[in-house]
Structures are given as C-alpha cells and as structure tokens.
Design a protein around this motif. Structure first.
Motif, PDB file in Angstrom:
ATOM      1  N   TRP A 280      15.263 -15.286  68.945  1.00 29.95           N
ATOM      2  CA  TRP A 280      15.831 -15.614  70.254  1.00 29.95           C
ATOM      3  C   TRP A 280      14.813 -16.388  71.085  1.00 29.95           C
TER       4      TRP A 280
ATOM      5  N   ARG B  90      20.235 -14.404  74.057  1.00 25.01           N
ATOM      6  CA  ARG B  90      20.282 -12.946  73.960  1.00 25.01           C
ATOM      7  C   ARG B  90      21.518 -12.597  73.172  1.00 25.01           C
TER       8      ARG B  90
ATOM      9  N   LYS C  35      21.478 -16.880  69.310  1.00 25.47           N
ATOM     10  CA  LYS C  35      20.186 -16.849  68.629  1.00 25.47           C
ATOM     11  C   LYS C  35      20.220 -17.806  67.440  1.00 25.47           C
TER      12      LYS C  35
ATOM     13  N   PHE D 275      15.633 -14.559  80.394  1.00 22.53           N
ATOM     14  CA  PHE D 275      15.591 -13.701  79.219  1.00 22.53           C
ATOM     15  C   PHE D 275      14.265 -13.917  78.492  1.00 22.53           C
TER      16      PHE D 275
ATOM     17  N   LYS E 157      10.960  -7.498  71.213  1.00 22.44           N
ATOM     18  CA  LYS E 157      11.187  -8.292  72.414  1.00 22.44           C
ATOM     19  C   LYS E 157       9.853  -8.536  73.099  1.00 22.44           C
TER      20      LYS E 157
ATOM     21  N   GLY F 197      13.960 -17.103  74.724  1.00 21.19           N
ATOM     22  CA  GLY F 197      14.262 -16.700  76.092  1.00 21.19           C
ATOM     23  C   GLY F 197      14.391 -17.876  77.035  1.00 21.19           C
TER      24      GLY F 197
END
Length: 217
Positions: free
Chosen positions: A193, A200, A204, A92, A124, A195
């Motif tokens: 977040w 995800r 968080k 992610f 993102k 990764g």
C-alpha cells in the motif's frame, strides 16, 4: 528465491540492515493493481472502493527469506516516499503484507474463500514494530489480531527512498497460523500500500496468486 538456512539468532534476522541479508537469495516480484473496478465481490462490500482505478502505484517488491531452524524471517523492500503518519482523515500510511494459504485450495487473489482461509502478516508504517496477524476467508472477512499473539515481530528502516521491512515469526505456532517446516516449500503472495496515494483496504498493489518457494532443510 529460496528461504535459506543460516546460523544467526532471531535478533540478527530481524534487523533489515544486518549484513546477514547479503546471504539471502532474493527475488523481485512484479506488482499490479488489485482488480477492483467492476468486481461484484468488492461492490457488495464497498461501492466506493469498487470504483477505484488510480491505485496500485507500487510496481515492484524485492523479497528475501532466511531461517535458523527456529524462526523464519522475510525482508521486503520497495521504492516509496516515506508515509508513516496520519495527520488528517484523508491521509494514510504505507504498508506491506505477506499472505500464506491455510488450505490447498485457498486463493490469494480473493484473500481466501469460505472454508479455504488464508493467513497474512501485515505491517503498517505508523505501527512499525507492532505488526498484525490476519486470517481471512474472502473479501471483507479479515480478522486482524495483534502480531504478538502469533509471536510475530517486525522491524523497518526507510533509506534512500526505499522501505526495508523484516517480518519474523517462529516456524510453528498454534493451529490457526501458517506453519513452516525446513525442507518443505511454502506458498507466498504479497500486497503493498502507498499511503501517499491514499491506498488502504483493497486499494493496493498485489503480486497475483501464490508462488511456491523452497525452504532450505
């Protein structure tokens, strides 16, 4: 923290490395894991997510804001390794979001509730210049819209182990979006977040409920 008024164009405010940001009076927000374990609202949506206890590894977020009377920009900075690509199903990317209430009783902790919506700007790392505009009325109700529909822009850099992300939008757009007025404070809340920690959705760090922030006249 105050969202200070400056004389600068939108392109200048959008650049997270521009010296204009030295004029901003920022604030460090402590971040905590989103409460998922045993949360019945989360359990109803995703029993898997509701068992999460290892999320929320980002513990601090630095936020600064500027506006020029036409656009408002927020600069978000936090410590993180760079995770900006998805190469497999269990990978992610890093992300950050700013949330605003659309009604006086809207709650950041629950992402709004029926009839009490919130509006969020969501970035993102794999879509660094394609942010999303989000409206929600509680857990699992998010409607994600292309940022361009709200005239929302973003720009990001990763340097010395930190992300620096700017999200920028005109002070006023359509009725389904947060509105800003110089001289009138606004409320903000944040989510981050990691990764690299497979974070995800609800997995968080978040800042808690809304904080009232002045917007300079």
């Amino acid at each position: 923290m105050e969202i200070k008024r400056v004389t600068a164009d939108a392109a200048t405010l959008l650049d997270p490395a521009n010296a204009i940001w030295q004029q901003a009076a920022g604030q460090d927000f402590p971040m905590v894991p989103t409460p998922l374990k045993g949360n019945p609202a989360i359990e109803a949506i995703s029993p898997f997510i509701a068992q999460s206890t290892d999320h929320g590894v980002i513990h601090g977020l630095s936020v600064a804001g500027l506006h020029n009377g036409k656009v408002l920009a927020l600069r978000l900075s936090w410590a993180s390794d760079r995770h900006d690509r998805i190469a497999d199903l269990d990978q992610f990317v890093d992300g950050v979001a700013v949330m605003f209430p659309l009604t006086a009783k809207a709650s950041a902790a629950t992402m709004g509730s029926p009839g009490e919506p919130v509006n969020a700007w969501y970035w993102k790392a794999d879509k660094a210049e394609q942010p999303f505009d989000v409206v929600a009325e509680g857990y699992g109700t998010s409607t994600r819209r292309p940022g361009k529909d709200a005239q929302l822009s973003s720009k990001a850099i990763h340097k010395d182990g930190r992300w620096h992300v700017v999200l920028e939008r005109p002070l006023k757009v359509g009725n389904q979006y947060a509105q800003f007025e110089p001289g009138t404070p606004t409320k903000l809340a944040f989510g981050v977040w990691s990764g690299g920690n497979r974070e995800r959705a609800g997995r968080k760090s978040f800042s808690g409920d809304f904080t009232l922030v002045p917007v300079a006249a």
